[in-house]
Every structure is written in structure tokens, then in C-alpha cells.
Design an enzyme around this catalytic site. Structure first.
Site, PDB file in Angstrom:
ATOM      1  N   TRP A  28       0.721  57.971  11.451  1.00 45.47           N
ATOM      2  CA  TRP A  28       1.303  56.743  12.199  1.00 45.47           C
ATOM      3  C   TRP A  28       2.370  57.028  13.482  1.00 45.47           C
ATOM      4  O   TRP A  28       3.532  57.216  12.663  1.00 45.47           O
ATOM      5  CB  TRP A  28       1.343  55.642  11.669  1.00 45.47           C
ATOM      6  CG  TRP A  28       1.031  54.220  12.486  1.00 45.47           C
ATOM      7  CD1 TRP A  28       1.934  54.294  13.154  1.00 45.47           C
ATOM      8  CD2 TRP A  28       0.026  53.456  13.373  1.00 45.47           C
ATOM      9  NE1 TRP A  28       2.018  52.982  14.496  1.00 45.47           N
ATOM     10  CE2 TRP A  28       0.452  53.265  14.224  1.00 45.47           C
ATOM     11  CE3 TRP A  28      -1.956  53.482  12.710  1.00 45.47           C
ATOM     12  CZ2 TRP A  28      -0.543  52.187  14.947  1.00 45.47           C
ATOM     13  CZ3 TRP A  28      -2.132  52.854  13.308  1.00 45.47           C
ATOM     14  CH2 TRP A  28      -1.532  52.319  14.737  1.00 45.47           C
TER      15      TRP A  28
ATOM     16  N   GLN B 195      -3.721  48.399  19.980  1.00 45.03           N
ATOM     17  CA  GLN B 195      -2.366  48.640  20.061  1.00 45.03           C
ATOM     18  C   GLN B 195      -2.559  50.430  21.217  1.00 45.03           C
ATOM     19  O   GLN B 195      -1.992  51.110  21.836  1.00 45.03           O
ATOM     20  CB  GLN B 195      -2.074  49.888  19.151  1.00 45.03           C
ATOM     21  CG  GLN B 195      -1.754  49.055  18.116  1.00 45.03           C
ATOM     22  CD  GLN B 195      -0.708  49.440  16.572  1.00 45.03           C
ATOM     23  OE1 GLN B 195      -1.867  49.837  15.719  1.00 45.03           O
ATOM     24  NE2 GLN B 195       1.100  49.439  16.826  1.00 45.03           N
TER      25      GLN B 195
ATOM     26  N   HIS C 273      -8.314  45.115  13.570  1.00 44.86           N
ATOM     27  CA  HIS C 273      -7.184  45.884  12.783  1.00 44.86           C
ATOM     28  C   HIS C 273      -6.001  44.495  13.484  1.00 44.86           C
ATOM     29  O   HIS C 273      -5.698  44.851  14.501  1.00 44.86           O
ATOM     30  CB  HIS C 273      -6.785  47.474  13.115  1.00 44.86           C
ATOM     31  CG  HIS C 273      -5.373  47.885  12.783  1.00 44.86           C
ATOM     32  ND1 HIS C 273      -5.594  48.969  11.968  1.00 44.86           N
ATOM     33  CD2 HIS C 273      -3.925  47.541  13.126  1.00 44.86           C
ATOM     34  CE1 HIS C 273      -3.729  49.654  12.476  1.00 44.86           C
ATOM     35  NE2 HIS C 273      -3.180  48.435  12.290  1.00 44.86           N
TER      36      HIS C 273
ATOM     37  N   TYR D  86       5.938  53.047   4.358  1.00 51.36           N
ATOM     38  CA  TYR D  86       6.369  53.311   5.538  1.00 51.36           C
ATOM     39  C   TYR D  86       8.057  53.496   4.879  1.00 51.36           C
ATOM     40  O   TYR D  86       8.317  54.280   6.001  1.00 51.36           O
ATOM     41  CB  TYR D  86       6.780  52.270   6.283  1.00 51.36           C
ATOM     42  CG  TYR D  86       5.860  52.134   7.920  1.00 51.36           C
ATOM     43  CD1 TYR D  86       5.659  53.049   8.457  1.00 51.36           C
ATOM     44  CD2 TYR D  86       4.182  51.560   7.879  1.00 51.36           C
ATOM     45  CE1 TYR D  86       4.674  53.613   9.650  1.00 51.36           C
ATOM     46  CE2 TYR D  86       2.862  51.416   8.300  1.00 51.36           C
ATOM     47  CZ  TYR D  86       3.404  53.131   9.391  1.00 51.36           C
ATOM     48  OH  TYR D  86       2.732  53.410  10.136  1.00 51.36           O
TER      49      TYR D  86
ATOM     50  N   ARG E 112      -8.075  57.584  12.057  1.00 50.29           N
ATOM     51  CA  ARG E 112      -8.340  56.988  11.399  1.00 50.29           C
ATOM     52  C   ARG E 112      -8.436  56.231  12.696  1.00 50.29           C
ATOM     53  O   ARG E 112      -7.620  55.582  13.682  1.00 50.29           O
ATOM     54  CB  ARG E 112      -7.852  56.339  10.441  1.00 50.29           C
ATOM     55  CG  ARG E 112      -7.699  54.938  10.746  1.00 50.29           C
ATOM     56  CD  ARG E 112      -6.692  54.437   9.029  1.00 50.29           C
ATOM     57  NE  ARG E 112      -6.620  53.183   9.027  1.00 50.29           N
ATOM     58  CZ  ARG E 112      -5.609  52.087   8.587  1.00 50.29           C
ATOM     59  NH1 ARG E 112      -4.541  52.463   9.380  1.00 50.29           N
ATOM     60  NH2 ARG E 112      -6.153  50.967   8.778  1.00 50.29           N
TER      61      ARG E 112
ATOM     62  N   GLU F  95      -1.610  55.626   6.006  1.00 50.47           N
ATOM     63  CA  GLU F  95      -0.913  55.054   7.369  1.00 50.47           C
ATOM     64  C   GLU F  95       1.147  55.683   6.858  1.00 50.47           C
ATOM     65  O   GLU F  95       0.869  55.048   5.475  1.00 50.47           O
ATOM     66  CB  GLU F  95      -0.561  53.650   7.826  1.00 50.47           C
ATOM     67  CG  GLU F  95      -1.146  53.463   9.334  1.00 50.47           C
ATOM     68  CD  GLU F  95      -0.917  52.034   9.845  1.00 50.47           C
ATOM     69  OE1 GLU F  95       0.031  51.362   9.619  1.00 50.47           O
ATOM     70  OE2 GLU F  95      -2.105  51.080   9.738  1.00 50.47           O
TER      71      GLU F  95
ATOM     72  N   ASN G 246      -6.943  45.956   7.611  1.00 51.92           N
ATOM     73  CA  ASN G 246      -5.658  46.543   7.791  1.00 51.92           C
ATOM     74  C   ASN G 246      -4.591  45.296   7.732  1.00 51.92           C
ATOM     75  O   ASN G 246      -4.510  44.438   8.180  1.00 51.92           O
ATOM     76  CB  ASN G 246      -5.631  47.434   9.234  1.00 51.92           C
ATOM     77  CG  ASN G 246      -4.074  47.988   9.524  1.00 51.92           C
ATOM     78  OD1 ASN G 246      -4.001  48.610   7.873  1.00 51.92           O
ATOM     79  ND2 ASN G 246      -3.731  47.181   9.980  1.00 51.92           N
ATOM     80  N   GLU G 247      -3.689  46.249   6.594  1.00 45.04           N
ATOM     81  CA  GLU G 247      -2.262  45.131   5.857  1.00 45.04           C
ATOM     82  C   GLU G 247      -2.997  43.896   6.047  1.00 45.04           C
ATOM     83  O   GLU G 247      -1.893  42.925   6.340  1.00 45.04           O
ATOM     84  CB  GLU G 247      -1.437  45.630   6.626  1.00 45.04           C
ATOM     85  CG  GLU G 247      -1.669  47.061   6.632  1.00 45.04           C
ATOM     86  CD  GLU G 247      -0.221  47.302   7.588  1.00 45.04           C
ATOM     87  OE1 GLU G 247       0.226  46.956   8.629  1.00 45.04           O
ATOM     88  OE2 GLU G 247       0.398  48.130   7.357  1.00 45.04           O
TER      89      GLU G 247
ATOM     90  N   ASN H 146      -0.318  52.403   3.445  1.00 48.27           N
ATOM     91  CA  ASN H 146      -0.159  52.504   4.718  1.00 48.27           C
ATOM     92  C   ASN H 146       1.688  52.431   3.624  1.00 48.27           C
ATOM     93  O   ASN H 146       2.065  51.095   3.394  1.00 48.27           O
ATOM     94  CB  ASN H 146      -0.575  51.627   5.521  1.00 48.27           C
ATOM     95  CG  ASN H 146      -1.878  51.406   5.852  1.00 48.27           C
ATOM     96  OD1 ASN H 146      -1.594  52.055   5.621  1.00 48.27           O
ATOM     97  ND2 ASN H 146      -1.498  50.116   7.003  1.00 48.27           N
TER      98      ASN H 146
ATOM     99  N   GLU I  46       3.468  48.875  19.980  1.00 49.91           N
ATOM    100  CA  GLU I  46       4.056  48.040  18.894  1.00 49.91           C
ATOM    101  C   GLU I  46       4.250  46.718  19.048  1.00 49.91           C
ATOM    102  O   GLU I  46       5.262  46.790  18.102  1.00 49.91           O
ATOM    103  CB  GLU I  46       5.261  49.557  18.125  1.00 49.91           C
ATOM    104  CG  GLU I  46       5.855  49.033  17.147  1.00 49.91           C
ATOM    105  CD  GLU I  46       4.848  49.419  16.204  1.00 49.91           C
ATOM    106  OE1 GLU I  46       4.114  49.851  15.903  1.00 49.91           O
ATOM    107  OE2 GLU I  46       5.623  48.629  14.610  1.00 49.91           O
ATOM    108  N   TRP I  47       3.111  46.136  18.367  1.00 48.88           N
ATOM    109  CA  TRP I  47       2.931  44.656  18.335  1.00 48.88           C
ATOM    110  C   TRP I  47       4.260  44.250  19.221  1.00 48.88           C
ATOM    111  O   TRP I  47       4.646  44.249  20.154  1.00 48.88           O
ATOM    112  CB  TRP I  47       2.776  44.434  16.553  1.00 48.88           C
ATOM    113  CG  TRP I  47       1.317  45.299  16.086  1.00 48.88           C
ATOM    114  CD1 TRP I  47       2.101  45.808  15.187  1.00 48.88           C
ATOM    115  CD2 TRP I  47       0.623  44.823  16.528  1.00 48.88           C
ATOM    116  NE1 TRP I  47       0.504  47.135  15.149  1.00 48.88           N
ATOM    117  CE2 TRP I  47      -0.324  45.899  16.109  1.00 48.88           C
ATOM    118  CE3 TRP I  47      -0.064  44.342  17.398  1.00 48.88           C
ATOM    119  CZ2 TRP I  47      -1.559  46.306  15.815  1.00 48.88           C
ATOM    120  CZ3 TRP I  47      -1.785  44.211  17.340  1.00 48.88           C
ATOM    121  CH2 TRP I  47      -2.272  45.333  16.799  1.00 48.88           C
TER     122      TRP I  47
HETATM  123  C1  GAL Z   1       1.327  49.202  10.425  1.00 52.64           C
HETATM  124  C2  GAL Z   1       0.699  49.006  11.802  1.00 52.64           C
HETATM  125  C3  GAL Z   1       0.727  50.157  12.606  1.00 52.64           C
HETATM  126  C4  GAL Z   1       1.938  50.080  13.203  1.00 52.64           C
HETATM  127  C5  GAL Z   1       2.363  50.762  11.888  1.00 52.64           C
HETATM  128  C6  GAL Z   1       4.216  50.700  12.354  1.00 52.64           C
HETATM  129  O1  GAL Z   1       2.048  47.644  10.178  1.00 52.64           O
HETATM  130  O2  GAL Z   1      -0.583  48.336  10.484  1.00 52.64           O
HETATM  131  O3  GAL Z   1      -0.624  49.083  13.428  1.00 52.64           O
HETATM  132  O4  GAL Z   1       1.498  49.639  13.887  1.00 52.64           O
HETATM  133  O5  GAL Z   1       3.487  49.012  10.771  1.00 52.64           O
HETATM  134  O6  GAL Z   1       4.710  49.493  12.645  1.00 52.64           O
END
Ligand code: GAL
Length: 470
Positions: free
Chosen positions: A417, A16, A118, A307, A73, A373, A162-163, A305, A424-425
Site C-alpha cells: 500500500w 482514494q 472500500h 501496518y 488490487r 496491504e 475492506n477492513e 492488511n 489518505e482519508w
Molecule cells: C487502510 C486502508 C487504506 C489505506 C491504509 C493506510 O486501513 O484500507 O485505504 O488508507 O489503511 O492508512
């Protein structure tokens, strides 16, 4: 307020931020391939340059220092270190890059937490079967041992993967992340299984070969939303909520922290669905064999992580097709009182973190927890005075404090994060999570501190070291 030596961090990942996708002998990863194919990423953007951290590392270090972080990290790119994924061919320029990053951090009194994987599998390994192949566990273990050997004298916190839930589901079931496969209802379970085997093998290697000397800690980073039943008095919604937890967090955390095997709820749901569809008797969720590394106990801390949150309603499985969605047979609903920030999936629910932490304490034997995160995204016009984001961080951090003080959860660190806006992917650069703004069209790729960064720095300096407000 916080335990002394609480880790105040921020996180990034190699793909990223680094760019330099072909620099100095780096091999391609599945994310390079995925974003070079049209139609996979917003605006067909790529990670070719990203924040160019490969060349601009000093700028990142300045950001880290401005925030006053105690921990940072980052992830190392497998294909930058081992271009074809195998230890026979080491890219010394990659080793030099990460040595520099790690040494600079330590010189500034910042502890690195390093993620080995990751989302960015070397393309060469994907071509050999990648995460679908059982051989990947040994290849990952060799890579992990190489990293422990090379960097472990200085790195004391390791995240293997990661995840795994996101990797498996978005990459192999939904096809919206690399490698873009949509092999519904089967491959994600296989990939998740091999990720657990790979993780456990690496943990055992660390435990038996490196721990005594290096004295570090190894875990894997789980992602989970906070789930609660849409109708708390409806038993179907309650069991659907249990399934949500089992298919997200339990899938990986239950084997590692509780039984060494998948949650019963998950296997039962998958097998019942198979039966309904007349699938043969073999479970689509693989089974661990005696030849597999022992999974139970392979984490030295719980890395989470977090969100967002979801309400859960029973039903909604598409009965006639094989898919994770029909196995899960639950619908996620957003509470209209939760504001959405930036990305449409991101409902702002700071109190969900406190509840999830309590759930983790009760379900996974009160582990030591690092929140690896947590963040808030912006879309559309750039707002440097991002007060909403700061409000989010501030209330989330106070929920963490309540979890520690009132619920007795053993939280040892918090990583925002992300350090800076980045790739962002599938959303490319259209979704911004940074504490520093980076404009991908700016030739200099300068890092500009958001208001939230300034406020986070204030909180860190207030609580750093003693844990008490200064
Ligand atoms: C997580 C991921 C991160 C980042 C974040 C925000 O799933 O580990 O790389 O992109 O979401 O969407």
C-alpha cells in the site's frame, strides 16, 4: 525463497485515487458528503479530483508496468456503477471505465484483485439506513452479483469488504471516517454484524451461481496489528491482549474461519460491561439468527492488511460510559524502540507481521494468506529518495519469507500500500503512502517513482514466476 506464482502486487482504492466524483453519472458516496463538510478532513481537502485516475488510468497502468507487478488490487466504486446503490439503474459509463481497467491489466499480464467495498457507501443507501439497516445485506449481495456477472469472466480474486473493523469503528464509533457517527458502544457492533451478513450472502451467491463457471476466489480483507502484552508475566496484560485480538481480528475472522459466531471473549467483555452499567439484558453484540446466511467458511483465502504493532496493558476502560473502549478495557502502548514513520500511529515493526502470520496459521486453521496491504507513510517534505521506506519494505518482505520458510505459513502474495500517494482519508494528502509520488497541487498530477518503487521493482523481477532469486 517464495512459492512459484507468488503474487507481487500493489493496492489502491477507488475513492482514494479516482476523482471524477460526479463524472458521467456517478452518484455521491458517504465519503463525498463527509469531505464536503468542513472540519472533517485535513485542510478540508476532498476526493473530488484525487489522483484523477478516472481520466488518467493509462498513467497508473504505466506505473504498474514499471514496477513489474503480477497483481494489482483496486476497488470499484459502488456509486460509480450503481449511482443510487441499486441494480435497477446501472451507469454504463462506470461499467466501461472498469472494463477498460480490467482489460488493460490483463493485456499486460497483470491479474486484478477487485474489492467491492472500500469505505465508499452510496449516499442514497446511507440515507435509507445504510450499514445500520439489515436490508443492506440484500442490497450488497445484488451489487456483488452485478459485479460478478459483469466482470467475473476476467476477475479471479474478489474482496467483498475492506477492513470491516476500521469501517465500523472509525465511521460509527469514533466518527473520524464517513459517515462521521459517534454512536458509542452500540452502532459499530450492528454495522459490523450487517457487514458480515452482507459479505456472507455475497460469498454464497458466488459459490452457488458463479464459482463453477468463473473459478475465482472470494474473501474479505481483515486488518490487524500485532499485539503483545506490555508485561509478558502479567496475566491481566495477557488477557487484555487476547481481548485486543478478539475485538480487532477475531471480530470478523473468528466467525468466518472458526465458529460462525463472534469470539466468546468479545461477547463476554461486552456483556460484563453492559451489566456493570445496568444496561438491559440484550447483548449489544447482535446474534446471528437462522435466517442469516451461514457465516462459517465464507472465505476462500485469508486477506490481511498489516501496518503496525502495539503492546497491550490491561485497564484503561472508561468505566462509566458505554463505548467500545470501555468494553475492551485495554490500553495500547507504543514500544519506544519502534521508530514512527510519517503518520503518528504508524510504528515500524516488520517482525510483527511474521508473528501475526504465525498467529493466523495457528488460530485460523492454516489458511492460504494474501497480504493485501502493507506500507509506510511519509509526511512533511517529499523525499523521492525514500530509503527509509525501502528499508521498511525490504525487511518486511524478508519477514514474510521467514514466515513462509521457517514457520510454514501459506502466504501466497504481498500487496504494497500503495501504488501511489493518494487521498489518505481524514489525513487528506498530508500522509503519503505511494511507491509513486503524486503532488495534488500539480495540474498534471504526474506520477514520479520513489526510490522504494525502483527497489520494489528490482525485488519483483528477481523473484517473479519461479519464486527463486534470479
Ligand atoms: C487502510 C486502508 C487504506 C489505506 C491504509 C493506510 O486501513 O484500507 O485505504 O488508507 O489503511 O492508512
Amino acid at each position: 525463497m517464495f512459492p512459484p506464482d507468488f503474487a507481487w502486487g500493489a493496492a489502491t482504492s477507488a475513492f482514494q485515487i479516482e476523482g471524477g466524483w460526479q463524472a458521467d453519472g456517478k452518484g455521491p458516496s458517504i465519503w463525498d458528503t463527509f469531505c464536503h463538510e468542513k472540519g472533517n478532513v485535513f485542510g478540508d481537502q476532498t476526493g473530488d479530483v484525487a489522483c484523477n485516475s478516472y481520466e488518467l488510468w493509462e498513467k497508473d497502468l504505466e506505473c504498474i508496468q514499471q514496477l513489474g507487478l503480477t497483481h494489482y488490487r483496486l476497488s470499484v466504486s459502488w456509486a460509480r456503477l450503481l449511482p443510487d446503490g441499486m441494480t435497477q439503474h446501472v451507469n454504463q459509463r462506470g461499467v466501461q471505465y472498469y472494463n477498460r481497467v480490467i482489460n488493460d491489466l490483463l493485456a499486460c499480464n497483470v491479474s486484478p484483485m477487485v474489492t467491492l467495498y472500500h469505505f465508499d457507501l452510496p449516499q442514497a443507501l446511507h440515507d435509507l439506513g445504510g450499514w445500520k439497516s439489515p436490508e443492506i445485506a440484500t442490497l450488497f449481495d445484488n451489487y456483488a452479483k452485478f459485479c460478478f456477472q459483469t466482470f467475473g469472466d476476467r476477475v479471479k480474486f474478489w474482496i467483498t469488504i475492506n477492513e470491516p473493523h476500521i469501517c465500523a469503528k472509525l465511521g460509527y464509533e469514533d466518527g473520524i471516517h464517513a459517515p462521521g457517527l459517534k454512536e458509542k458502544g452500540t452502532t459499530a457492533y450492528l454495522v459490523g454484524h450487517n457487514m458480515l451478513r452482507a459479505h456472507a450472502k455475497a460469498w454464497h451467491s458466488y459459490n452457488s451461481e458463479y464459482r463453477a463457471k468463473q473459478k475465482g476466489a472470494v474473501s474479505l480483507a481483515f486488518n490487524s496489528d500485532w499485539f503483545e502484552p506490555l508485561d509478558p508475566s502479567c496475566s491481566a496484560d495477557i488477557t487484555a491482549t487476547e481481548r485486543e485480538f478478539a475485538f480487532t481480528l477475531g471480530w470478523f475472522a473468528w466467525p468466518v474461519f472458526v465458529t460462525g459466531d463472534y469470539p466468546e471473549t468479545m461477547r463476554f467483555a461486552i456483556n460484563s460491561q453492559s451489566q456493570k452499567l445496568g444496561f438491559d439484558g440484550t447483548s449489544r453484540l447482535p446474534t446471528f439468527s437462522d435466517d442469516d446466511p451461514f457465516i462459517l467458511g465464507t472465505a476462500d483465502f485469508f486477506a490481511l492488511n498489516y501496518y503496525t504493532a502495539r503492546k497491550v496493558k490491561a485497564g484503561g476502560g472508561v468505566d462509566q460510559t458505554l463505548s467500545m473502549k470501555s468494553d475492551l478495557d485495554a490500553k495500547e502502548v507504543l514500544d519506544p524502540s519502534w521508530p514512527i514513520c510519517g503518520a503518528p500511529w504508524l510504528a515500524v515493526v516488520p517482525h510483527g507481521l511474521r508473528k501475526l502470520l504465525r498467529y493466523i496459521k495457528d488460530t485460523f486453521h492454516n489458511p492460504m494468506v494474501y497480504i493485501t496491504e502493507n506500507g509506510f507513510s511519509q509526511m512533511g517534505p517529499v523525499q523521492i529518495e525514500d530509503w527509509e521506506r525501502w528499508e521498511f519494505y525490504s525487511s518486511t518482505i524478508s519477514e514474510v519469507a521467514k514466515a513462509i520458510q521457517e514457520d510454514g505459513v501459506n502466504v501466497r502474495g504481498y500487496f504494497a500500500w500503495s501504488l501511489m500517494d493518494n487521498f489518505e482519508w481524514a489525513d487528506g494528502f498530508s500522509v503519503r503512502f505511494g511507491l509513486f509520488h503524486v503532488d495534488p497541487s500539480d495540474a498534471e498530477l504526474s506520477r514520479t517513482m520513489y526510490r522504494s518503487g525502483r527497489e520494489y521493482a528490482r525485488i519483483i523481477s528477481k523473484y517473479k514466476t519461479s519464486g527463486q532469486a534470479k
